[in-house]
Design an enzyme around this catalytic site. Sequence first.
Site, PDB file in Angstrom:
ATOM      1  N   VAL A  18       0.994  -1.239   0.074  1.00 60.22           N
ATOM      2  CA  VAL A  18      -0.109   0.064  -0.263  1.00 60.22           C
ATOM      3  C   VAL A  18       0.881   1.349  -0.007  1.00 60.22           C
ATOM      4  O   VAL A  18       0.467   2.325  -0.625  1.00 60.22           O
ATOM      5  CB  VAL A  18      -1.115   0.192   1.203  1.00 60.22           C
ATOM      6  N   GLY A  19       2.103   1.059   0.839  1.00 62.16           N
ATOM      7  CA  GLY A  19       2.783   2.361   0.694  1.00 62.16           C
ATOM      8  C   GLY A  19       3.429   2.534  -0.606  1.00 62.16           C
ATOM      9  O   GLY A  19       3.629   3.842  -0.996  1.00 62.16           O
ATOM     10  N   LYS A  39      -6.756  -4.782  15.081  1.00 58.09           N
ATOM     11  CA  LYS A  39      -7.179  -3.628  13.908  1.00 58.09           C
ATOM     12  C   LYS A  39      -8.488  -2.964  14.295  1.00 58.09           C
ATOM     13  O   LYS A  39      -8.594  -1.753  14.321  1.00 58.09           O
ATOM     14  CB  LYS A  39      -7.404  -4.499  12.776  1.00 58.09           C
ATOM     15  N   HIS A  96      -1.599 -13.361  -0.707  1.00 57.63           N
ATOM     16  CA  HIS A  96      -3.129 -13.473  -0.991  1.00 57.63           C
ATOM     17  C   HIS A  96      -3.446 -14.015  -2.236  1.00 57.63           C
ATOM     18  O   HIS A  96      -2.498 -14.422  -3.002  1.00 57.63           O
ATOM     19  CB  HIS A  96      -3.528 -12.116  -0.901  1.00 57.63           C
ATOM     20  N   TYR A 146      -5.014 -10.783  15.382  1.00 57.68           N
ATOM     21  CA  TYR A 146      -4.971  -9.623  14.331  1.00 57.68           C
ATOM     22  C   TYR A 146      -6.093  -8.776  14.161  1.00 57.68           C
ATOM     23  O   TYR A 146      -6.131  -7.407  14.083  1.00 57.68           O
ATOM     24  CB  TYR A 146      -4.641 -10.085  12.680  1.00 57.68           C
TER      25      TYR A 146
END
Length: 331
Positions: free
Chosen positions: A27-28, A157, A196, A153
């Site tokens: 994403v960065g 979040k 993924h 996780y």
Amino acid sequence: MAAEQQQTMAGDGEVKRILVTGGSGLVGNGIRIALKDRPHVRQENEEWIFISSKDGNLLDRESTENIFKKHKPTHVIHLAALVGGLFRNLKYNLDFLRDNLAINDNVLECCKKYNVKKLVSCLSTCIFPNKTEYPIDETMIHNGPPHDSNFGYSYAKRMIDVQNRAYNKQHGCHFTAVIPTNVYGPYDNFNLEDGHVLPGLINKVYTAKKDNTEFTVWGTGCPRRQFIYSVDLGELMIWTMRSYPEIDPIILSVGEEDEVSIKEAAEMVVDAMQFKGKVVYDTTKSDGQFKKTASNSKLRKYRPDFQFTPFKQAIKETVEWFEGNIDIVRF
């Protein structure tokens, strides 16, 4: 890798210093590519600072404070997290819970302490209840427990949303979060166990083509998913940082009508990689959930004209990046 800075055109106004944690990941890099390749995204008076784990340990409060003292951000996009695939989550739920709670608490507290004007964190659709109605929307996050496989996780979040509201109520902080659906694109993790769906398919086709073997897709290929291209997500996260007014989170996703089946995704990867071998569907493997449909109605309320990159084109661009950067691909 030291912190990387990306300066937009200088102007006369106050300069925003935007710190991106986890800046070397999928994403960065989506944010970085959007700023570089999409002229309409760039804006004057912004200095972007992308940091990775090599720039400091966000598990440690003193190390986190040193990052904030050094870079003096006015805005933060928080992407850093301990992440892993299904098997790692199953084995280390406690580690995923404790480490992510610590990372998030350090980053959010430093944003408050050092007067960051706006913070945008990145959540995941896995935080939603395991038993729910579809399409899921932003109001349903806390309606029941998440799936048991990665509850550590997921709860960590979820707590970002709780903390955002608490920081706003007690201190007036403008902290918010985005919830993307299945992200893919350049700089993804193509490891078959920790990666993924889409990067896994690309890795499998690459290997089948290299070894002259058949390409095996697990399951029937019937389940449907919403995929968002990392560069589109990057652009939308930049918009969220600049313009999204709410504390409550926002789902960033293509529409329900843009869901594609795993079979369709596999066929597009085969086409993009010009694979001529045999494609096999191993129906002894589980399909998992048939659909995990998310509503993007809130996004469309704010950005009715946003144009997502066509899926086929984005797959092609991702494959081209993968094939052109085999030496740095994460397997």
